[in-house]
Design a protein around this motif. Structure first.
Motif, PDB file in Angstrom:
ATOM      1  N   ARG A 187      -5.658 -10.898  -4.434  1.00 37.43           N
ATOM      2  CA  ARG A 187      -4.752 -11.139  -5.337  1.00 37.43           C
ATOM      3  C   ARG A 187      -4.019  -9.848  -5.899  1.00 37.43           C
ATOM      4  NH1 ARG A 187      -8.510 -14.828  -8.076  1.00 37.43           N
ATOM      5  NH2 ARG A 187      -8.545 -13.245  -9.791  1.00 37.43           N
ATOM      6  N   ILE A 188      -4.892  -9.185  -5.902  1.00 29.98           N
ATOM      7  CA  ILE A 188      -4.394  -7.634  -6.513  1.00 29.98           C
ATOM      8  C   ILE A 188      -3.645  -7.092  -5.400  1.00 29.98           C
ATOM      9  CG2 ILE A 188      -5.025  -5.244  -7.169  1.00 29.98           C
ATOM     10  CD1 ILE A 188      -7.459  -6.412  -8.632  1.00 29.98           C
ATOM     11  N   ALA A 189      -4.025  -7.062  -4.298  1.00 27.90           N
ATOM     12  CA  ALA A 189      -3.469  -6.482  -3.232  1.00 27.90           C
ATOM     13  C   ALA A 189      -2.135  -7.026  -3.000  1.00 27.90           C
ATOM     14  CB  ALA A 189      -4.400  -6.516  -1.713  1.00 27.90           C
ATOM     15  N   GLU A 190      -1.883  -8.493  -3.126  1.00 26.99           N
ATOM     16  CA  GLU A 190      -0.588  -9.085  -2.778  1.00 26.99           C
ATOM     17  C   GLU A 190       0.417  -8.760  -3.806  1.00 26.99           C
ATOM     18  OE1 GLU A 190       0.158 -10.522  -0.187  1.00 26.99           O
ATOM     19  OE2 GLU A 190      -1.583 -10.704   1.157  1.00 26.99           O
ATOM     20  N   VAL A 264       2.082   5.835   2.556  1.00 25.90           N
ATOM     21  CA  VAL A 264       1.292   6.153   1.381  1.00 25.90           C
ATOM     22  C   VAL A 264       0.169   6.294   1.631  1.00 25.90           C
ATOM     23  CG1 VAL A 264       0.665   4.561  -0.639  1.00 25.90           C
ATOM     24  CG2 VAL A 264       3.179   4.658   0.016  1.00 25.90           C
ATOM     25  N   GLY A 265      -0.609   5.479   2.539  1.00 28.00           N
ATOM     26  CA  GLY A 265      -2.113   5.700   2.941  1.00 28.00           C
ATOM     27  C   GLY A 265      -2.143   5.024   4.213  1.00 28.00           C
ATOM     28  N   ASN A 319      -4.978   1.702  -3.151  1.00 23.36           N
ATOM     29  CA  ASN A 319      -6.283   1.571  -2.629  1.00 23.36           C
ATOM     30  C   ASN A 319      -6.808   0.140  -2.682  1.00 23.36           C
ATOM     31  OD1 ASN A 319      -6.172   1.146  -5.630  1.00 23.36           O
ATOM     32  ND2 ASN A 319      -8.449   1.887  -6.022  1.00 23.36           N
ATOM     33  N   ALA A 320      -6.116  -0.626  -3.316  1.00 27.32           N
ATOM     34  CA  ALA A 320      -6.772  -2.373  -3.271  1.00 27.32           C
ATOM     35  C   ALA A 320      -6.162  -2.616  -1.924  1.00 27.32           C
ATOM     36  CB  ALA A 320      -6.222  -3.144  -4.273  1.00 27.32           C
ATOM     37  N   VAL A 321      -4.877  -2.250  -1.633  1.00 28.08           N
ATOM     38  CA  VAL A 321      -4.399  -2.637  -0.110  1.00 28.08           C
ATOM     39  C   VAL A 321      -5.221  -2.240   1.039  1.00 28.08           C
ATOM     40  CG1 VAL A 321      -2.302  -2.603   1.154  1.00 28.08           C
ATOM     41  CG2 VAL A 321      -1.992  -2.764  -1.432  1.00 28.08           C
TER      42      VAL A 321
END
Length: 372
Positions: A187-190, A264-265, A319-321
Protein backbone atom coordinates in the motif's frame (compact mmCIF):
# COMPACT_ATOMS: atom_id res chain seq x y z
CA UNK A 1 60.76 -19.40 2.81
CA UNK A 2 61.01 -17.44 -0.43
CA UNK A 3 58.81 -14.51 -1.47
CA UNK A 4 58.57 -14.46 -5.24
CA UNK A 5 57.29 -11.49 -7.24
CA UNK A 6 55.05 -12.79 -10.02
CA UNK A 7 56.17 -12.07 -13.57
CA UNK A 8 52.80 -11.19 -15.08
CA UNK A 9 54.19 -11.68 -18.59
CA UNK A 10 54.97 -15.34 -17.81
CA UNK A 11 51.84 -17.54 -18.18
CA UNK A 12 53.33 -20.20 -15.89
CA UNK A 13 53.89 -17.67 -13.11
CA UNK A 14 50.39 -16.27 -13.55
CA UNK A 15 48.96 -19.78 -13.41
CA UNK A 16 50.71 -20.53 -10.12
CA UNK A 17 49.10 -17.44 -8.61
CA UNK A 18 45.65 -18.19 -10.02
CA UNK A 19 45.62 -21.90 -9.17
CA UNK A 20 46.77 -21.73 -5.54
CA UNK A 21 43.26 -21.25 -4.04
CA UNK A 22 42.00 -24.30 -5.94
CA UNK A 23 44.47 -26.42 -3.98
CA UNK A 24 44.00 -24.55 -0.70
CA UNK A 25 40.21 -25.01 -0.70
CA UNK A 26 40.13 -28.39 -2.43
CA UNK A 27 38.37 -30.03 0.54
CA UNK A 28 36.26 -27.02 1.54
CA UNK A 29 32.58 -27.51 0.55
CA UNK A 30 31.72 -23.82 0.98
CA UNK A 31 34.35 -22.32 -1.32
CA UNK A 32 33.24 -21.23 -4.80
CA UNK A 33 35.97 -20.83 -7.43
CA UNK A 34 36.24 -17.70 -9.53
CA UNK A 35 35.94 -17.88 -13.27
CA UNK A 36 39.52 -18.77 -14.18
CA UNK A 37 39.57 -16.49 -17.23
CA UNK A 38 38.53 -13.53 -15.05
CA UNK A 39 41.14 -14.39 -12.42
CA UNK A 40 43.86 -14.42 -15.07
CA UNK A 41 42.65 -11.10 -16.46
CA UNK A 42 43.32 -9.41 -13.11
CA UNK A 43 47.03 -9.99 -13.75
CA UNK A 44 46.88 -8.93 -17.41
CA UNK A 45 48.32 -5.44 -17.73
CA UNK A 46 47.25 -5.19 -21.35
CA UNK A 47 43.62 -6.24 -20.97
CA UNK A 48 42.41 -5.10 -17.53
CA UNK A 49 41.27 -1.47 -17.48
CA UNK A 50 42.66 -0.94 -13.95
CA UNK A 51 46.17 -0.65 -15.37
CA UNK A 52 45.22 2.27 -17.60
CA UNK A 53 45.34 4.51 -14.53
CA UNK A 54 46.77 2.46 -11.64
CA UNK A 55 49.26 -0.29 -10.84
CA UNK A 56 49.57 -3.57 -8.95
CA UNK A 57 51.99 -6.38 -8.25
CA UNK A 58 51.57 -9.93 -7.05
CA UNK A 59 53.62 -12.05 -4.67
CA UNK A 60 53.85 -15.77 -3.93
CA UNK A 61 55.19 -17.41 -0.78
CA UNK A 62 57.17 -20.55 -1.63
CA UNK A 63 58.42 -23.35 0.62
CA UNK A 64 60.55 -25.95 -1.10
CA UNK A 65 59.31 -24.61 -4.43
CA UNK A 66 55.67 -25.16 -3.43
CA UNK A 67 53.21 -22.26 -3.27
CA UNK A 68 51.93 -21.78 0.29
CA UNK A 69 50.50 -18.27 0.02
CA UNK A 70 49.84 -15.29 -2.22
CA UNK A 71 48.92 -11.61 -2.06
CA UNK A 72 48.21 -8.75 -4.47
CA UNK A 73 49.08 -5.16 -3.60
CA UNK A 74 47.48 -2.32 -5.52
CA UNK A 75 48.23 1.36 -5.98
CA UNK A 76 44.79 2.79 -6.89
CA UNK A 77 45.98 6.10 -8.27
CA UNK A 78 42.55 7.20 -9.44
CA UNK A 79 41.11 6.69 -5.97
CA UNK A 80 44.11 8.35 -4.32
CA UNK A 81 43.79 11.42 -6.54
CA UNK A 82 40.07 11.75 -5.81
CA UNK A 83 40.45 11.25 -2.05
CA UNK A 84 43.66 13.25 -1.72
CA UNK A 85 45.44 10.30 -0.11
CA UNK A 86 48.48 8.09 -0.63
CA UNK A 87 47.09 4.65 0.03
CA UNK A 88 47.47 1.06 -1.14
CA UNK A 89 45.10 -1.90 -1.17
CA UNK A 90 45.89 -5.50 -0.41
CA UNK A 91 43.79 -8.09 -2.20
CA UNK A 92 43.62 -11.78 -3.16
CA UNK A 93 45.37 -12.77 0.07
CA UNK A 94 45.45 -16.53 0.61
CA UNK A 95 47.70 -18.61 2.85
CA UNK A 96 48.04 -21.99 4.49
CA UNK A 97 47.56 -21.97 8.26
CA UNK A 98 51.06 -20.76 9.06
CA UNK A 99 51.48 -17.30 10.59
CA UNK A 100 55.02 -16.97 9.21
CA UNK A 101 53.70 -17.29 5.66
CA UNK A 102 51.23 -14.46 6.27
CA UNK A 103 53.89 -12.28 7.90
CA UNK A 104 56.26 -12.72 4.96
CA UNK A 105 53.55 -11.87 2.43
CA UNK A 106 52.40 -8.75 4.25
CA UNK A 107 56.02 -7.64 4.74
CA UNK A 108 56.49 -7.82 0.97
CA UNK A 109 53.27 -5.87 0.42
CA UNK A 110 54.32 -3.18 2.93
CA UNK A 111 57.77 -2.82 1.35
CA UNK A 112 56.20 -2.47 -2.11
CA UNK A 113 53.80 0.23 -0.93
CA UNK A 114 56.42 2.17 1.05
CA UNK A 115 58.80 2.13 -1.93
CA UNK A 116 56.13 4.09 -3.80
CA UNK A 117 55.66 6.63 -1.04
CA UNK A 118 52.31 5.21 0.06
CA UNK A 119 51.56 5.76 3.73
CA UNK A 120 48.52 3.61 4.45
CA UNK A 121 47.00 0.31 3.40
CA UNK A 122 43.49 -1.12 3.50
CA UNK A 123 41.82 -4.23 2.23
CA UNK A 124 40.88 -6.65 1.01
CA UNK A 125 39.78 -4.25 -1.75
CA UNK A 126 39.91 -4.93 -5.46
CA UNK A 127 40.50 -3.51 -8.89
CA UNK A 128 37.05 -2.08 -9.62
CA UNK A 129 33.57 -1.48 -8.29
CA UNK A 130 31.83 -4.83 -8.04
CA UNK A 131 34.94 -6.74 -6.94
CA UNK A 132 34.52 -8.71 -3.73
CA UNK A 133 35.10 -6.65 -0.60
CA UNK A 134 36.62 -7.76 2.67
CA UNK A 135 37.65 -10.93 4.44
CA UNK A 136 34.94 -13.20 5.79
CA UNK A 137 34.72 -12.95 9.60
CA UNK A 138 31.26 -14.41 10.22
CA UNK A 139 29.21 -17.08 8.44
CA UNK A 140 31.89 -19.62 7.57
CA UNK A 141 29.35 -22.43 7.41
CA UNK A 142 27.56 -20.78 4.48
CA UNK A 143 28.41 -20.77 0.79
CA UNK A 144 29.24 -17.24 -0.40
CA UNK A 145 27.11 -15.40 -2.88
CA UNK A 146 28.45 -15.35 -6.42
CA UNK A 147 31.52 -13.14 -6.69
CA UNK A 148 31.88 -12.69 -2.92
CA UNK A 149 34.97 -13.89 -1.07
CA UNK A 150 35.19 -16.97 1.10
CA UNK A 151 38.18 -17.64 3.34
CA UNK A 152 39.17 -19.68 6.36
CA UNK A 153 38.47 -18.37 9.87
CA UNK A 154 42.16 -17.96 10.72
CA UNK A 155 42.57 -15.12 8.19
CA UNK A 156 41.25 -12.51 10.64
CA UNK A 157 44.00 -13.34 13.12
CA UNK A 158 46.67 -13.27 10.41
CA UNK A 159 45.54 -9.85 9.17
CA UNK A 160 45.34 -8.35 12.66
CA UNK A 161 48.79 -9.79 13.42
CA UNK A 162 50.08 -7.70 10.49
CA UNK A 163 49.02 -4.53 12.32
CA UNK A 164 45.61 -3.96 10.75
CA UNK A 165 42.50 -2.87 12.59
CA UNK A 166 38.88 -2.96 11.54
CA UNK A 167 37.73 -0.19 9.23
CA UNK A 168 34.17 -1.40 8.57
CA UNK A 169 32.11 -4.54 8.03
CA UNK A 170 29.89 -5.37 5.08
CA UNK A 171 26.93 -7.54 6.06
CA UNK A 172 24.90 -9.95 3.94
CA UNK A 173 21.43 -11.18 4.78
CA UNK A 174 19.21 -14.04 3.73
CA UNK A 175 15.54 -14.06 2.73
CA UNK A 176 13.70 -17.39 2.31
CA UNK A 177 11.24 -17.98 -0.49
CA UNK A 178 8.27 -18.33 1.84
CA UNK A 179 8.70 -14.91 3.44
CA UNK A 180 5.70 -12.61 3.05
CA UNK A 181 5.95 -8.88 2.48
CA UNK A 182 3.62 -7.05 4.87
CA UNK A 183 0.57 -5.72 3.03
CA UNK A 184 1.31 -2.23 4.32
CA UNK A 185 4.47 -2.16 2.18
CA UNK A 186 2.45 -2.75 -0.96
CA UNK A 187 0.00 0.00 0.00
CA UNK A 188 2.80 2.41 0.89
CA UNK A 189 4.64 1.68 -2.36
CA UNK A 190 1.54 2.28 -4.48
CA UNK A 191 0.67 5.50 -2.64
CA UNK A 192 4.23 6.80 -2.90
CA UNK A 193 4.33 6.18 -6.64
CA UNK A 194 1.06 8.04 -7.06
CA UNK A 195 1.87 10.98 -4.78
CA UNK A 196 5.52 11.47 -5.74
CA UNK A 197 5.17 10.69 -9.42
CA UNK A 198 7.58 7.77 -9.22
CA UNK A 199 7.53 5.12 -11.91
CA UNK A 200 9.32 1.79 -12.10
CA UNK A 201 11.27 1.14 -15.28
CA UNK A 202 11.47 -2.48 -16.38
CA UNK A 203 13.63 -4.00 -19.08
CA UNK A 204 13.22 -6.80 -21.58
CA UNK A 205 16.57 -6.88 -23.38
CA UNK A 206 20.22 -6.30 -22.58
CA UNK A 207 20.29 -3.60 -25.25
CA UNK A 208 17.79 -1.68 -23.12
CA UNK A 209 20.10 -2.13 -20.13
CA UNK A 210 23.07 -0.85 -22.11
CA UNK A 211 21.09 2.20 -23.17
CA UNK A 212 20.25 3.20 -19.60
CA UNK A 213 23.55 2.09 -18.02
CA UNK A 214 25.23 5.56 -18.17
CA UNK A 215 22.29 7.08 -16.28
CA UNK A 216 22.36 4.30 -13.68
CA UNK A 217 26.11 4.81 -13.18
CA UNK A 218 25.43 8.53 -12.74
CA UNK A 219 22.76 7.71 -10.15
CA UNK A 220 25.16 5.33 -8.41
CA UNK A 221 27.74 8.11 -8.11
CA UNK A 222 25.13 10.47 -6.67
CA UNK A 223 23.67 7.86 -4.29
CA UNK A 224 26.96 6.91 -2.65
CA UNK A 225 28.88 10.19 -2.75
CA UNK A 226 28.56 10.56 1.03
CA UNK A 227 30.11 7.17 1.77
CA UNK A 228 33.40 7.27 3.64
CA UNK A 229 35.62 5.82 0.92
CA UNK A 230 33.52 6.62 -2.15
CA UNK A 231 35.18 7.08 -5.53
CA UNK A 232 32.99 7.86 -8.57
CA UNK A 233 32.92 5.42 -11.46
CA UNK A 234 33.85 7.41 -14.56
CA UNK A 235 35.33 7.10 -18.04
CA UNK A 236 36.46 3.68 -19.24
CA UNK A 237 35.91 2.25 -15.76
CA UNK A 238 32.20 3.07 -16.03
CA UNK A 239 31.90 1.38 -19.42
CA UNK A 240 33.74 -1.76 -18.29
CA UNK A 241 31.89 -2.06 -14.97
CA UNK A 242 28.54 -1.66 -16.72
CA UNK A 243 29.45 -4.27 -19.34
CA UNK A 244 30.48 -6.75 -16.67
CA UNK A 245 27.34 -6.28 -14.57
CA UNK A 246 25.07 -6.54 -17.61
CA UNK A 247 26.76 -9.80 -18.60
CA UNK A 248 25.97 -11.24 -15.16
CA UNK A 249 22.29 -10.30 -14.88
CA UNK A 250 18.98 -10.73 -16.67
CA UNK A 251 16.98 -7.70 -17.84
CA UNK A 252 13.94 -8.67 -15.76
CA UNK A 253 16.04 -8.60 -12.56
CA UNK A 254 17.02 -4.92 -12.89
CA UNK A 255 14.57 -2.30 -11.60
CA UNK A 256 14.96 1.46 -11.82
CA UNK A 257 12.76 4.00 -10.02
CA UNK A 258 12.43 7.29 -11.89
CA UNK A 259 10.70 10.62 -11.49
CA UNK A 260 10.26 12.12 -14.91
CA UNK A 261 13.63 11.72 -16.62
CA UNK A 262 15.62 11.53 -13.38
CA UNK A 263 16.60 8.21 -11.88
CA UNK A 264 15.65 8.17 -8.20
CA UNK A 265 16.87 4.70 -7.24
CA UNK A 266 17.94 1.35 -8.62
CA UNK A 267 17.97 -2.32 -7.68
CA UNK A 268 20.24 -4.90 -9.31
CA UNK A 269 19.51 -8.61 -9.08
CA UNK A 270 21.79 -11.40 -10.31
CA UNK A 271 21.10 -15.11 -10.78
CA UNK A 272 23.51 -16.98 -8.53
CA UNK A 273 25.48 -19.51 -10.57
CA UNK A 274 27.82 -20.57 -7.75
CA UNK A 275 26.73 -24.20 -7.98
CA UNK A 276 27.74 -24.34 -11.64
CA UNK A 277 31.07 -22.64 -10.93
CA UNK A 278 31.84 -25.39 -8.43
CA UNK A 279 30.90 -28.13 -10.90
CA UNK A 280 32.99 -26.71 -13.75
CA UNK A 281 35.83 -25.66 -11.38
CA UNK A 282 35.76 -22.14 -12.76
CA UNK A 283 36.52 -23.20 -16.34
CA UNK A 284 34.38 -22.33 -19.36
CA UNK A 285 35.75 -25.12 -21.55
CA UNK A 286 34.99 -27.70 -22.64
CA UNK A 287 31.55 -27.83 -20.97
CA UNK A 288 31.65 -25.15 -18.28
CA UNK A 289 29.82 -22.61 -20.42
CA UNK A 290 26.87 -25.00 -20.80
CA UNK A 291 26.69 -25.63 -17.05
CA UNK A 292 26.79 -21.90 -16.34
CA UNK A 293 24.12 -21.13 -18.93
CA UNK A 294 21.83 -23.82 -17.52
CA UNK A 295 22.34 -22.53 -13.96
CA UNK A 296 21.84 -18.93 -15.11
CA UNK A 297 18.37 -19.86 -16.34
CA UNK A 298 17.36 -22.39 -13.67
CA UNK A 299 18.96 -21.31 -10.39
CA UNK A 300 16.63 -20.77 -7.44
CA UNK A 301 19.06 -18.36 -5.77
CA UNK A 302 19.10 -14.63 -6.52
CA UNK A 303 21.67 -12.13 -5.28
CA UNK A 304 20.69 -8.50 -4.79
CA UNK A 305 24.02 -6.73 -5.00
CA UNK A 306 23.53 -3.08 -5.80
CA UNK A 307 20.73 -0.86 -4.52
CA UNK A 308 20.74 2.86 -4.02
CA UNK A 309 18.53 5.92 -3.64
CA UNK A 310 19.56 9.49 -4.37
CA UNK A 311 20.02 11.47 -1.12
CA UNK A 312 17.29 14.02 -1.92
CA UNK A 313 14.68 11.26 -2.26
CA UNK A 314 15.47 9.37 0.93
CA UNK A 315 12.68 9.52 3.46
CA UNK A 316 10.12 10.17 0.72
CA UNK A 317 9.10 6.54 0.29
CA UNK A 318 11.40 5.55 -2.57
CA UNK A 319 12.87 2.85 -0.33
CA UNK A 320 9.41 1.28 0.06
CA UNK A 321 9.07 1.18 -3.72
CA UNK A 322 12.44 -0.56 -4.06
CA UNK A 323 11.65 -3.12 -1.36
CA UNK A 324 8.30 -3.85 -2.96
CA UNK A 325 9.97 -4.36 -6.34
CA UNK A 326 12.59 -6.57 -4.74
CA UNK A 327 9.93 -8.85 -3.27
CA UNK A 328 7.96 -8.91 -6.51
CA UNK A 329 11.07 -9.93 -8.44
CA UNK A 330 11.89 -12.58 -5.84
CA UNK A 331 8.41 -14.11 -5.89
CA UNK A 332 7.34 -13.70 -9.51
CA UNK A 333 10.53 -15.16 -10.97
CA UNK A 334 10.31 -18.34 -8.90
CA UNK A 335 13.37 -17.86 -6.70
CA UNK A 336 13.43 -19.76 -3.40
CA UNK A 337 16.40 -18.01 -1.79
CA UNK A 338 17.69 -14.44 -1.83
CA UNK A 339 21.03 -13.10 -0.67
CA UNK A 340 21.23 -9.33 -0.11
CA UNK A 341 24.93 -8.85 -0.49
CA UNK A 342 27.43 -6.69 1.40
CA UNK A 343 25.52 -3.83 2.99
CA UNK A 344 27.83 -1.46 4.85
CA UNK A 345 27.17 -1.71 8.58
CA UNK A 346 27.12 2.09 8.71
CA UNK A 347 23.87 1.98 6.71
CA UNK A 348 21.89 1.35 9.88
CA UNK A 349 18.58 2.55 8.43
CA UNK A 350 18.63 -0.01 5.64
CA UNK A 351 19.65 -2.76 8.04
CA UNK A 352 16.77 -1.91 10.38
CA UNK A 353 14.30 -1.90 7.49
CA UNK A 354 15.52 -5.28 6.25
CA UNK A 355 15.38 -6.80 9.73
CA UNK A 356 11.78 -5.56 10.01
CA UNK A 357 11.05 -7.45 6.80
CA UNK A 358 12.44 -10.66 8.29
CA UNK A 359 15.94 -10.67 6.82
CA UNK A 360 18.57 -12.72 8.64
CA UNK A 361 22.01 -11.09 8.68
CA UNK A 362 24.22 -14.15 8.53
CA UNK A 363 27.55 -13.22 6.92
CA UNK A 364 30.05 -10.43 7.52
CA UNK A 365 33.09 -9.34 5.51
CA UNK A 366 35.62 -6.97 7.05
CA UNK A 367 37.75 -4.22 5.54
CA UNK A 368 40.93 -3.55 7.53
CA UNK A 369 43.29 -0.58 7.58
CA UNK A 370 46.65 0.45 8.99
CA UNK A 371 49.35 3.08 8.66
CA UNK A 372 52.62 2.11 7.01
Amino acid sequence: MEIHKVDTSDPRDVERFVQFPFRLYRDCPQWVPPLVSSARKQLDRERHFFYSHSDADFFLALQGGKVVGRIAVLEPRKRNAYRGRRGAFFYLFEAVEDIEVARALFAAAFDWARSRGLGEMSGPEGFAAGDALGALVEGFEHRPAMGVAYNYAYYDGFIRDAGFRKQTDYLSCYLPGDIQLPERFRRIAEKVKERRGFKVLRFRTKDELRAIAPRVIEAYNAAFVENRDFVPITGEDAVKVADRLISLTRPDLVKVVAKGEQIVGFLLGFPDVSAALRRCKGRLYPFGWALLLWEFRRTRWINFNGAGILPQYRGLGANAVLYYEMFKTFKERGFLHADLVQINEQNTKMMQELEALGADFYKAHRIYERRL
